[in-house]
Design a protein around this motif. Sequence first.
Motif, PDB file in Angstrom:
ATOM      1  N   ALA A 179      -8.102 -11.279 -10.697  1.00  0.00           N
ATOM      2  CA  ALA A 179      -7.740 -11.253  -9.277  1.00  0.00           C
ATOM      3  C   ALA A 179      -8.848 -10.630  -8.446  1.00  0.00           C
ATOM      4  O   ALA A 179      -9.594  -9.764  -8.910  1.00  0.00           O
ATOM      5  N   ALA A 180      -8.938 -11.064  -7.194  1.00  0.00           N
ATOM      6  CA  ALA A 180      -9.957 -10.560  -6.285  1.00  0.00           C
ATOM      7  C   ALA A 180      -9.585  -9.204  -5.690  1.00  0.00           C
ATOM      8  O   ALA A 180     -10.466  -8.447  -5.293  1.00  0.00           O
ATOM      9  N   VAL A 181      -8.289  -8.884  -5.638  1.00  0.00           N
ATOM     10  CA  VAL A 181      -7.811  -7.667  -4.995  1.00  0.00           C
ATOM     11  C   VAL A 181      -6.613  -7.130  -5.760  1.00  0.00           C
ATOM     12  O   VAL A 181      -5.814  -7.915  -6.309  1.00  0.00           O
ATOM     13  N   GLU A 182      -6.469  -5.810  -5.798  1.00  0.00           N
ATOM     14  CA  GLU A 182      -5.248  -5.172  -6.279  1.00  0.00           C
ATOM     15  C   GLU A 182      -4.945  -3.999  -5.348  1.00  0.00           C
ATOM     16  O   GLU A 182      -5.856  -3.239  -5.000  1.00  0.00           O
ATOM     17  N   ILE A 183      -3.676  -3.883  -4.946  1.00  0.00           N
ATOM     18  CA  ILE A 183      -3.275  -2.865  -3.981  1.00  0.00           C
ATOM     19  C   ILE A 183      -2.068  -2.100  -4.486  1.00  0.00           C
ATOM     20  O   ILE A 183      -1.136  -2.689  -5.035  1.00  0.00           O
ATOM     21  N   MET A 184      -2.101  -0.776  -4.279  1.00  0.00           N
ATOM     22  CA  MET A 184      -0.934   0.065  -4.515  1.00  0.00           C
ATOM     23  C   MET A 184      -0.726   0.906  -3.261  1.00  0.00           C
ATOM     24  O   MET A 184      -1.621   1.035  -2.443  1.00  0.00           O
ATOM     25  N   CYS A 185       0.490   1.450  -3.105  1.00  0.00           N
ATOM     26  CA  CYS A 185       0.748   2.245  -1.916  1.00  0.00           C
ATOM     27  C   CYS A 185       1.765   3.343  -2.180  1.00  0.00           C
ATOM     28  O   CYS A 185       2.493   3.324  -3.179  1.00  0.00           O
ATOM     29  N   VAL A 186       1.778   4.319  -1.258  1.00  0.00           N
ATOM     30  CA  VAL A 186       2.735   5.412  -1.245  1.00  0.00           C
ATOM     31  C   VAL A 186       3.465   5.333   0.088  1.00  0.00           C
ATOM     32  O   VAL A 186       2.830   5.209   1.146  1.00  0.00           O
ATOM     33  N   VAL A 187       4.799   5.397   0.028  1.00  0.00           N
ATOM     34  CA  VAL A 187       5.648   5.201   1.190  1.00  0.00           C
ATOM     35  C   VAL A 187       6.646   6.338   1.301  1.00  0.00           C
ATOM     36  O   VAL A 187       7.205   6.756   0.283  1.00  0.00           O
ATOM     37  N   GLU A 188       6.890   6.801   2.516  1.00  0.00           N
ATOM     38  CA  GLU A 188       7.926   7.797   2.759  1.00  0.00           C
ATOM     39  C   GLU A 188       9.201   7.117   3.257  1.00  0.00           C
ATOM     40  O   GLU A 188       9.127   6.232   4.113  1.00  0.00           O
ATOM     41  N   ILE A 189      10.343   7.536   2.704  1.00  0.00           N
ATOM     42  CA  ILE A 189      11.627   7.011   3.181  1.00  0.00           C
ATOM     43  C   ILE A 189      12.469   8.157   3.713  1.00  0.00           C
ATOM     44  O   ILE A 189      12.187   9.323   3.455  1.00  0.00           O
TER      45      ILE A 189
END
Length: 153
Positions: free
Chosen positions: A143-153
């Motif tokens: 894959a050309a890109v990989e993304i992870m994230c942190v989110v507040e709920i």
Amino acid sequence: MLNIEEILKVKYNLELPAPSEPDGFYARVIQTGNLLYVCGHTPKLHGEYVFLGKLGEDFTVDQGQEAARIAMSNCLAALQEYLGDLNRIKQFVQVIGYVRSADSFTQQPLVMNGASELLLTCFGERGRHTRMALGTNQLPGGAAVEIMCVVEI
């Protein structure tokens, strides 16, 4: 309230997919307190990789931005499955993006703007986040890109 799925469909021609099964022994989303950590997602549509290759060699920055938007939509799909309603998101805290890059490619932040713009468009100020954009020589499945994230709920 914003209708995130409608914005994705109308503005970006993207629909939240059913999250794919993890390729290993990990969870798509882990909650600790009021933070959600979302595992890395690549640009897959209908379970198939799209944008296989390197930025600066196989793809332009514009194409990389599209790959980043698709990868982020897969992160949103994982969040939708976990939360049941994306409007429960209080704030995107951090986005980390890996960009599979040719040796001379240095525009990783511009590629990741595709994901950041999507979040700002869909969530407004709740979509504003800190970010890292890293270059790498290889990613899962090519894959050309990989993304992870942190989110507040």
